[in-house]
Motif scaffolding. Structure first.
Motif, PDB file in Angstrom:
ATOM      1  N   GLU A 113       2.369   7.077   3.557  1.00 21.36           N
ATOM      2  CA  GLU A 113       3.217   6.571   2.665  1.00 21.36           C
ATOM      3  C   GLU A 113       3.412   4.850   3.294  1.00 21.36           C
ATOM      4  O   GLU A 113       3.666   4.098   2.402  1.00 21.36           O
ATOM      5  N   ARG A 116       0.407   3.132   1.641  1.00 14.83           N
ATOM      6  CA  ARG A 116       1.037   2.853   0.112  1.00 14.83           C
ATOM      7  C   ARG A 116       1.937   1.582  -0.067  1.00 14.83           C
ATOM      8  O   ARG A 116       1.648   0.939  -1.068  1.00 14.83           O
ATOM      9  N   LEU A 129      -3.953   6.722  -3.507  1.00 11.82           N
ATOM     10  CA  LEU A 129      -3.632   7.227  -2.342  1.00 11.82           C
ATOM     11  C   LEU A 129      -3.182   8.760  -2.535  1.00 11.82           C
ATOM     12  O   LEU A 129      -2.343   8.997  -3.381  1.00 11.82           O
TER      13      LEU A 129
END
Ligand code: SAH
Length: 212
Positions: A113, A116, A129
């Protein structure tokens, strides 16, 4: 800490260590490595060393990022690339500037995360991703022109070899954790797979399964 002089010094070191691909050197010079680290470590971003990113994982050393990228690009440009182990996303960011489309898989959700978010911050639109076990590759997106693994298995995963297009290349560290590991290159030719052992390295292990 993020001054041009500090970055130029890093590029000088990489050249001294044998990195020759000028596209790779330029991209490393122009990519802010400090945004891939927690604030407390950001002042060390332009040292040529691996640095912790949490979850017992590390942001790879610039030399090794440069070397693996150079090997990946050795036989010409690569359109579709799979990365196993996005980690901080630093290697992903380097690949995104040198290759067509990057598919990157990370098994630890919070790392994926964060990576990203950094891809968004840097404006990369050619990076996909995924939170998954990358030891199995990403079969729905393959075959790939190149695959780069940032984590070391004890033996090369057959799934990764199977997802290489003809003419494709896999760059991967192999060996037991804490013992001698070597960087390997596998090329898929019309006749089959050709393997080359490159140089000794030290990587975190490729681990199966995912962490939410
Ligand atoms: N190039 C990254 C390196 C991160 S370290 C960077 O510079 O930040 C290697 C990463 O591989 C870790 O984030 C680890 O969680 C991940 N990893 C290990 N085994 C994996 C697997 N089977 N599938 C996907 N990611 C894996």
């Amino acid at each position: 800490m993020t001054s041009q002089r500090t970055r130029d010094r890093l590029i000088g070191r990489l050249k001294e260590q044998g990195i020759q691909n000028t596209d790779v050197l330029d991209v490393i010079r122009n990519t802010p490595r400090h945004i891939f680290l927690d604030e407390a470590l950001a002042h060390r971003a332009y040292e040529d060393s691996a640095l912790p990113i949490g979850f017992q994982q590390t942001l790879s050393q610039p030399y090794i990022v440069a070397r693996m990228t150079e090997l990946l690009l050795q036989n010409g440009p690569r359109e579709k690339v799979l990365e196993v182990g996005s980690g901080s996303g630093y290697q992903t960011a380097i690949l995104a500037q040198l290759c067509g489309t990057i598919y990157s898989v990370e098994r630890i959700l919070p790392l994926m995360e964060k990576a990203r978010g950094r891809m968004r911050q840097l404006g990369f639109r050619n990076v996909h991703l995924r939170h998954a076990d990358g030891g199995m590759g990403w079969p729905q997106r393959g075959p790939f022109d190149a695959i780069l693994s940032a984590a070391a298995p004890e033996v090369v995963p057959q799934d990764l070899l199977d997802q290489l297009a003809v003419g494709g290349r896999l760059v991967i560290p192999i060996g037991p954790q804490g013992q001698r590991q070597y960087l390997h290159v596998f090329d898929r030719t019309e006749k089959g797979i050709e393997e080359t052992k490159v140089e000794p390295v030290l990587f975190v292990p490729l681990v199966s399964g995912v962490i939410a």
